[in-house]
Design a protein around this motif. Structure first.
Motif, short mmCIF file in Angstrom:
data_model
loop_
_atom_site.label_atom_id
_atom_site.label_comp_id
_atom_site.label_asym_id
_atom_site.label_seq_id
_atom_site.Cartn_x
_atom_site.Cartn_y
_atom_site.Cartn_z
N ASP A 20 0.82 -1.22 0.00
CA ASP A 20 0.00 0.00 0.00
C ASP A 20 0.85 1.26 0.00
OD1 ASP A 20 -2.34 -1.46 -0.03
OD2 ASP A 20 -2.74 -1.23 2.12
N PRO A 23 4.61 3.75 -4.43
CA PRO A 23 4.06 4.86 -5.23
C PRO A 23 3.03 4.35 -6.24
CG PRO A 23 6.48 4.81 -5.33
CD PRO A 23 6.05 3.59 -4.61
N ASP A 24 2.00 5.17 -6.46
CA ASP A 24 0.96 4.81 -7.42
C ASP A 24 1.53 4.47 -8.79
OD1 ASP A 24 -0.97 5.16 -5.48
OD2 ASP A 24 -1.54 7.17 -6.16
N GLU A 25 2.57 5.21 -9.22
CA GLU A 25 3.14 4.98 -10.55
C GLU A 25 3.69 3.57 -10.67
OE1 GLU A 25 5.34 7.64 -8.53
OE2 GLU A 25 3.25 8.25 -8.56
N VAL A 27 2.48 0.77 -9.01
CA VAL A 27 1.47 -0.29 -8.93
C VAL A 27 0.30 -0.10 -9.89
CG1 VAL A 27 2.07 -0.97 -6.58
CG2 VAL A 27 0.37 0.81 -6.94
N ASP A 28 0.11 1.10 -10.42
CA ASP A 28 -1.02 1.33 -11.31
C ASP A 28 -0.95 0.49 -12.58
OD1 ASP A 28 -2.27 3.06 -9.61
OD2 ASP A 28 -1.68 4.89 -10.66
N GLU A 31 -1.34 -5.53 -13.88
CA GLU A 31 -2.59 -6.15 -14.28
C GLU A 31 -2.46 -7.65 -14.17
OE1 GLU A 31 -4.13 -5.00 -18.07
OE2 GLU A 31 -3.61 -2.90 -17.78
#
Length: 117
Positions: A20, A23-25, A27-28, A31
C-alpha cells in the motif's frame, strides 16, 4: 531470534502495508498479478521473493482466461535475514520493488543499477 519470530498473519499484514505504501506509478500498471506469501521456496533456493509470469515486454497474446502472474514473498528467509520489524519492513519493501521490476521486464543487473535490488 528464531527464523519464525513473526507469525504468517503478521508477516502478511506487513506485506500489505508495504504494498500500500508503494508509489501509485509503480502499482497502477500491474494487471492480472497476485501477491502471495509462502514460508519458503519449494525448490530449496534461498530467495526472498520470486516473480512467476510473463513480463510485460515479452507478452504477445495475453488476456482473457490467463492465470494471473504471481509475485511471491517468502516469510522464513525474510525473518532469517532481519532482526527487527523495521529491518523486515525495509526488506519486504525492497523485495516488492524488485519483483515488480521483473514484472515490468527489468533484469537483475538493471534493478541493481536502479538501486531496487
Amino acid at each position: 531470534m528464531s527464523d519464525g519470530w513473526l507469525s504468517a498473519e503478521a508477516f502478511e499484514a506487513i506485506v500489505v502495508d508495504e504494498l500500500d505504501a508503494l508509489p501509485d506509478e509503480m502499482v497502477d500498471g500491474l494487471e492480472n498479478v497476485a501477491f502471495v506469501v509462502e514460508d519458503a521456496p519449494d525448490d530449496g533456493e534461498e530467495l526472498l521473493g520470486r516473480y512467476d509470469g510473463v513480463d510485460l515486454p515479452h507478452r504477445d497474446r495475453y488476456g482473457f482466461g490467463e492465470l494471473p502472474d504471481r509475485i511471491v514473498l517468502f516469510r522464513l528467509p525474510h525473518l532469517a535475514a532481519c532482526a527487527t520489524e523495521e529491518e523486515l519492513r525495509d526488506e519486504v519493501h525492497t523485495t516488492l520493488v524488485h519483483e515488480i521490476g521483473h514484472y515490468f521486464g527489468l533484469d537483475d543487473d538493471r534493478l541493481h543499477e536502479l538501486g531496487w535490488a
